[in-house]
Design a protein around this motif. Structure first.
Motif, PDB file in Angstrom:
ATOM      1  N   ARG A  28       0.833  -1.203   0.000  1.00  0.00           N
ATOM      2  CA  ARG A  28       0.000   0.000   0.000  1.00  0.00           C
ATOM      3  C   ARG A  28       0.872   1.259   0.000  1.00  0.00           C
ATOM      4  NH1 ARG A  28      -2.964  -1.586   3.759  1.00  0.00           N
ATOM      5  NH2 ARG A  28      -1.900  -0.590   5.520  1.00  0.00           N
ATOM      6  N   ALA A  29       1.922   1.260   0.812  1.00  0.00           N
ATOM      7  CA  ALA A  29       2.813   2.421   0.881  1.00  0.00           C
ATOM      8  C   ALA A  29       3.538   2.636  -0.442  1.00  0.00           C
ATOM      9  CB  ALA A  29       3.820   2.233   2.019  1.00  0.00           C
ATOM     10  N   VAL A  30       3.963   1.546  -1.092  1.00  0.00           N
ATOM     11  CA  VAL A  30       4.639   1.673  -2.385  1.00  0.00           C
ATOM     12  C   VAL A  30       3.702   2.307  -3.409  1.00  0.00           C
ATOM     13  CG1 VAL A  30       5.562   0.374  -4.341  1.00  0.00           C
ATOM     14  CG2 VAL A  30       6.288  -0.199  -2.013  1.00  0.00           C
ATOM     15  N   ARG A  31       2.486   1.805  -3.491  1.00  0.00           N
ATOM     16  CA  ARG A  31       1.542   2.320  -4.482  1.00  0.00           C
ATOM     17  C   ARG A  31       1.186   3.777  -4.209  1.00  0.00           C
ATOM     18  NH1 ARG A  31      -3.490  -1.448  -5.527  1.00  0.00           N
ATOM     19  NH2 ARG A  31      -3.701   0.119  -7.180  1.00  0.00           N
ATOM     20  N   ARG A  32       1.065   4.130  -2.941  1.00  0.00           N
ATOM     21  CA  ARG A  32       0.625   5.484  -2.599  1.00  0.00           C
ATOM     22  C   ARG A  32       1.761   6.500  -2.584  1.00  0.00           C
ATOM     23  NH1 ARG A  32      -1.015   4.713   2.662  1.00  0.00           N
ATOM     24  NH2 ARG A  32       1.103   5.279   3.245  1.00  0.00           N
TER      25      ARG A  32
END
Length: 325
Positions: free
Chosen positions: A241-245
């Motif tokens: 999630r952190a990578v995508r965001r």
């Protein structure tokens, strides 16, 4: 060199570097391949980067310097590789030992672990002294949480450009591939800065470094997400999630990927505003966890890093088997 040779070479080099590192006595006696590359870059900078020249001429001189650096580095590496491979499969062993000097699994772990040890044994000043060895920011501007975040960010970013990226280019192009990568990366660290002296001259090095690190930064993020799935104390979904965001918000086109993955995996906020020398840089945060990190978080990050290294080894082994058969 075919993939049937370069991928086993990669696996052997990773194993050799993890087991042996680069002995300090050898460094004291002959230096290190990166210092040799750095010496050549310094000579090219002094010889070609004329302060009285126009911006366009200095930019062209930087392109020429980078071309000469790569020509020399690749040619020497190709000659050494060709000579060693004349011995047949046994030549892969000394070739792997040479290639291992351009990887940094062991030294990265030692330097980041030293920050946790410095904090635990010497308090804030011990942590600042240790983290000053691996980051460019002003250590005196860091509190304990800032020291810990700096160490974890350095671990994530250097996992990409100190291990995964050189491994990627070694697997793809043998010794010339990894040597060329390290030449580009070293040039970027020495002249790829937005300073009056290097804004034009270092332009080519900085842009090419961004390009050659693109595949490895994404692969590093995937390795960290995968490692989080194997770690009971990590959060693979949070990492993804952190990578995508957040990865695309970073000021670097590559550093955000491993930093966001690391932040999400262990529930932290990394990057954000920081001070280099006397200059404050307003950078976005990676991850949405807590910013108040401790030495225990450094050790959690190191545990995740070790699992990600094992996964990288597994990829190299799988690639070697696939290339053979």
């Amino acid at each position: 060199m075919s993939l049937a040779d370069s991928l086993p070479l990669l696996l052997l080099a990773l194993a050799a570097e993890a087991a042996l590192g680069y002995p300090p006595s050898l460094y004291a006696a002959i230096g290190h391949p990166v210092t040799w590359i750095g010496a050549l870059i310094g000579r090219l900078d002094r010889g070609l980067n004329r302060e009285g020249a126009s911006f366009a001429l200095r930019k062209a001189a930087g392109v020429l310097a980078l071309g000469l650096l790569l020509a020399v580095t690749i040619a020497l590496a190709a000659i050494v590789q060709s000579l060693l491979l004349k011995a047949g499969p046994l030549g892969l062993v000394p070739l792997a030992l040479l290639a291992s000097t351009l990887l940094a699994q062991r030294s990265l772990h030692e330097h980041v672990a030293a920050v946790a040890e410095g904090l635990e044994s010497g308090g804030l000043e011990g942590g600042r002294a240790a983290v000053a060895m691996i980051v460019g920011r002003n250590p005196q501007s860091l509190d304990e949480a800032g020291v810990c975040r700096a160490a974890i960010e350095s671990l994530a970013e250097n996992f990409s450009d100190g291990i995964v990226a050189p491994a990627f280019w070694l697997g793809l192009g043998g010794l010339p591939g990894i040597a060329a990568y390290k030449a580009i990366n070293t040039a970027d660290s020495m002249i790829g800065h937005r300073t009056p002296r290097h804004l034009a001259f270092g332009w080519a090095a900085a842009r090419l470094d961004d390009l050659v690190n693109l595949p490895a930064s994404r692969l590093t993020a995937l390795l960290l997400v995968s490692a989080a799935a194997l770690d009971r104390e990590a959060d693979a979904r949070g990492a993804w999630r952190a990578v995508r965001r957040d990865a695309g918000k970073h000021t670097s086109p590559n550093a955000g990927w491993p930093e966001a993955a690391m932040a999400g995996a262990i529930g932290l906020r990394l990057a954000g505003p920081r001070v280099y020398g006397e200059m404050r840089v307003e950078a976005p945060w990676m991850g949405d966890g807590r910013a108040q990190t401790t030495a225990a978080d450094i050790r959690r990050a190191l545990a995740l890093y070790r699992k990600a290294c094992w996964l990288l080894w597994g990829l190299a082994a799988a690639g070697a088997l696939f290339a053979w058969f």
